[in-house]
Design an enzyme around this catalytic site. Structure first.
Site, short mmCIF file in Angstrom:
data_model
loop_
_atom_site.label_atom_id
_atom_site.label_comp_id
_atom_site.label_asym_id
_atom_site.label_seq_id
_atom_site.Cartn_x
_atom_site.Cartn_y
_atom_site.Cartn_z
N TYR A 188 0.84 -1.21 0.00
CA TYR A 188 0.00 0.00 0.00
C TYR A 188 0.87 1.25 0.00
O TYR A 188 0.74 2.12 -0.86
CB TYR A 188 -0.90 -0.05 1.23
N LYS A 233 1.36 3.63 -3.20
CA LYS A 233 0.88 5.02 -3.19
C LYS A 233 2.03 6.00 -3.43
O LYS A 233 1.83 7.04 -4.05
CB LYS A 233 0.22 5.31 -1.84
N ARG A 289 -11.07 -1.21 9.53
CA ARG A 289 -10.36 -0.07 10.10
C ARG A 289 -10.93 0.25 11.48
O ARG A 289 -12.01 -0.20 11.85
CB ARG A 289 -10.45 1.14 9.16
N ARG A 335 -3.67 8.42 16.22
CA ARG A 335 -4.16 8.74 14.89
C ARG A 335 -4.96 10.05 15.01
O ARG A 335 -5.43 10.41 16.09
CB ARG A 335 -5.09 7.65 14.33
P1 NAD Z 1 -12.73 1.84 0.22
O1 NAD Z 1 -12.03 0.53 0.32
O2 NAD Z 1 -14.06 1.97 0.87
O3 NAD Z 1 -12.89 2.29 -1.28
C1 NAD Z 1 -12.02 1.90 -2.31
C2 NAD Z 1 -12.84 1.61 -3.57
O4 NAD Z 1 -11.97 1.26 -4.65
C3 NAD Z 1 -13.80 0.43 -3.39
O5 NAD Z 1 -15.07 0.77 -3.88
C4 NAD Z 1 -13.15 -0.68 -4.20
O6 NAD Z 1 -14.08 -1.63 -4.67
C5 NAD Z 1 -12.49 0.12 -5.31
N1 NAD Z 1 -11.36 -0.57 -5.96
C6 NAD Z 1 -10.32 -1.21 -5.36
N2 NAD Z 1 -9.48 -1.70 -6.29
C7 NAD Z 1 -10.00 -1.36 -7.51
C8 NAD Z 1 -9.59 -1.60 -8.85
N3 NAD Z 1 -8.48 -2.27 -9.14
N4 NAD Z 1 -10.38 -1.12 -9.86
C9 NAD Z 1 -11.51 -0.42 -9.57
N5 NAD Z 1 -11.95 -0.19 -8.33
C10 NAD Z 1 -11.19 -0.64 -7.31
O7 NAD Z 1 -11.71 2.92 0.83
P2 NAD Z 1 -11.86 4.50 1.06
O8 NAD Z 1 -11.59 4.76 2.49
O9 NAD Z 1 -13.08 5.03 0.43
O10 NAD Z 1 -10.58 5.02 0.27
C11 NAD Z 1 -10.67 5.67 -0.98
C12 NAD Z 1 -9.29 6.15 -1.40
O11 NAD Z 1 -8.79 7.09 -0.45
C13 NAD Z 1 -8.26 5.03 -1.50
O12 NAD Z 1 -7.43 5.28 -2.62
C14 NAD Z 1 -7.46 5.18 -0.23
O13 NAD Z 1 -6.15 4.72 -0.39
C15 NAD Z 1 -7.52 6.68 0.00
N6 NAD Z 1 -7.34 6.98 1.43
C16 NAD Z 1 -8.35 6.79 2.32
C17 NAD Z 1 -8.13 7.07 3.67
C18 NAD Z 1 -9.23 6.90 4.69
O14 NAD Z 1 -8.94 7.07 5.87
N7 NAD Z 1 -10.46 6.61 4.35
C19 NAD Z 1 -6.88 7.52 4.10
C20 NAD Z 1 -5.88 7.67 3.16
C21 NAD Z 1 -6.11 7.41 1.82
N1 UDP Z 2 -6.60 -0.87 15.42
C1 UDP Z 2 -7.02 -1.44 16.61
N2 UDP Z 2 -8.09 -2.28 16.61
C2 UDP Z 2 -8.80 -2.56 15.47
C3 UDP Z 2 -8.37 -1.97 14.25
C4 UDP Z 2 -7.27 -1.15 14.26
O1 UDP Z 2 -6.41 -1.19 17.67
O2 UDP Z 2 -9.76 -3.33 15.57
C5 UDP Z 2 -5.45 0.05 15.43
C6 UDP Z 2 -4.37 -0.26 14.40
O3 UDP Z 2 -3.43 -1.18 14.90
C7 UDP Z 2 -3.77 1.12 14.20
C8 UDP Z 2 -4.95 2.07 14.38
O4 UDP Z 2 -5.93 1.33 15.11
O5 UDP Z 2 -2.80 1.41 15.18
C9 UDP Z 2 -5.57 2.55 13.08
O6 UDP Z 2 -5.80 1.41 12.29
P1 UDP Z 2 -6.55 1.48 10.89
O7 UDP Z 2 -6.50 0.11 10.31
O8 UDP Z 2 -7.87 2.13 11.07
O9 UDP Z 2 -5.70 2.50 10.00
P2 UDP Z 2 -4.13 2.77 9.77
O10 UDP Z 2 -3.31 1.89 10.64
O11 UDP Z 2 -3.95 2.45 8.33
O12 UDP Z 2 -3.97 4.18 10.14
#
Ligand code: NAD
Ligand code: UDP
Length: 318
Positions: A145, A149, A186, A211
């Site tokens: 990931y 990215k 998450r 976080r």
């Molecule tokens: P999510 O998993 O709910 O959404 C991702 C979407 O992408 C899903 O609908 C999935 O089916 C689709 N997808 C995955 N692989 C694909 C592919 N190969 N072709 C077409 N569609 C595909 O996650 P989200 O939280 O909505 O995240 C959206 C974007 O924002 C992602 O790129 C993620 O990396 C980025 N992002 C999110 C967060 C967050 O906290 N939510 C933080 C940092 C970055």
């Molecule tokens: N985490 C946790 N319990 C859960 C899911 C996540 O304690 O059931 C913790 C995880 O280890 C991390 C933080 O919560 O330290 C945020 O995790 P998340 O997967 O939401 O996002 P990211 O680590 O990618 O920020």
């Protein structure tokens, strides 16, 4: 003027909110998704709108469309889902970026990349400014990931320099809200679903890792402000809420707000889990005039209401 806008990953958590908002503002929206972590349920209420198209397509394959703007969100974002098939995760980030940048090059569209605070890895600079290059393990379980990215960001800037593509890169910090999948994995959705079901709340590690949690509506406003900037603004720009909480504090707040009797249980910390994370958002304030408005407590109340409804409906169906 009505714009034609492509949202990849549009059936996911953030994508579905974005599609809805773009339609509300009078645009035509093409939602492209392979439904790996997203679902039709997230966009079902948009299907009646003649200006909304749902297109099952994997962004690792090229797509031939005519569009004015592209928001590239397709990529699983939860560790359990992006680690399920890590090679595919890299392909989605890297091939997906190449395909979307190619489309932007051909059509002249602006293209926004949903990058992530994970580009900073386990940060040794705190809070994180955009100028920090990060501390990422290139061979660990999160690398598919993080490095995917990071490579996508590289491609965005190379297409910009080499081909003049109009790019916008935002680095998103942990965002939560309605439309997260109940099994997303998450932390916010896990804790809320566990609390509502009266199950143990699973804290990984000691719960002292931090976080900074941004509510989805704030984030979507930031996305759209970024897209509206002139071509000279490429980013990267951090978008997130600087309020910093330990995971244990989050668990306690969820218990308080749900009135749950769930207990906290401690499970092993996955490797490379960042110990701290908090955005510096000076650039977003200056360049986009953006800052978050919804504090964690308020956002959690709204998210809990969403999951409460969802779980009640599931129970009434079973
Ligand atoms: P999510 O998993 O709910 O959404 C991702 C979407 O992408 C899903 O609908 C999935 O089916 C689709 N997808 C995955 N692989 C694909 C592919 N190969 N072709 C077409 N569609 C595909 O996650 P989200 O939280 O909505 O995240 C959206 C974007 O924002 C992602 O790129 C993620 O990396 C980025 N992002 C999110 C967060 C967050 O906290 N939510 C933080 C940092 C970055
Ligand atoms: N985490 C946790 N319990 C859960 C899911 C996540 O304690 O059931 C913790 C995880 O280890 C991390 C933080 O919560 O330290 C945020 O995790 P998340 O997967 O939401 O996002 P990211 O680590 O990618 O920020």
């Amino acid at each position: 003027m009505m714009k034609k806008i492509l949202v990849t990953g549009g059936a996911g958590f953030l994508g579905s909110h974005l599609c809805e908002k773009l339609l509300q503002e009078g645009n035509e929206v093409i939602c492209m998704d392979n439904f790996f972590t997203g679902s039709k349920r997230n966009v079902i209420k948009l299907l009646d709108n003649p200006y909304f198209e749902l297109f099952r397509h994997d962004i690792t394959e090229p797509a031939n469309l005519e569009v004015d703007e592209i928001y590239n969100l397709a990529c699983p974002a939860s560790p359990i889902h992006y680690q399920y098939d890590p090679i595919k995760t890299v392909q989605t980030s890297v091939m997906g970026a190449i395909n979307m940048l190619g489309l932007a090059k051909r059509t002249g569209a602006k293209v926004l990349q949903a990058s992530t605070s994970e580009v900073y890895g386990d940060p040794s600079v705190h809070p994180q400014p955009e100028t920090y290059w990060g501390n990422v393990n290139p061979i660990g379980i999160r690398s598919c990931y993080d490095e995917g990215k990071r490579c996508a960001e590289t491609l965005f800037f190379d297409y910009h320099r080499q081909n003049g593509v109009r790019i916008k890169v935002v680095r998103i910090f942990n965002t939560y809200g309605p439309n997260m999948h109940p099994n997303d994995g998450r932390v916010v959705s896990n804790f809320i679903v566990q609390a509502l079901k009266g199950k143990d709340i699973t804290i990984y590690g000691s719960g002292s890792q931090t976080r900074s949690f941004c509510y989805c509506d704030d984030l979507i406003r930031g996305f759209m402000a970024m897209m509206a900037t002139g071509d000279e603004v490429t980013g990267p720009i951090n978008i997130g809420n600087p309020g910093e909480f330990t995971i244990k504090q989050l668990a306690e707040l969820v218990i308080e707000l749900t009135g749950s009797k769930s207990k906290l249980v401690y499970e092993p910390l996955p490797s490379d889990d960042p110990t701290q994370r908090k955005p510096l958002i000076d650039k977003a304030r200056e360049i986009l005039g953006w800052e978050p408005t919804i504090p964690l407590r308020e956002g959690l109340i709204r998210t809990i209401a969403y999951f409460d409804d969802l779980l009640k409906n599931e129970n009434s169906l079973s």
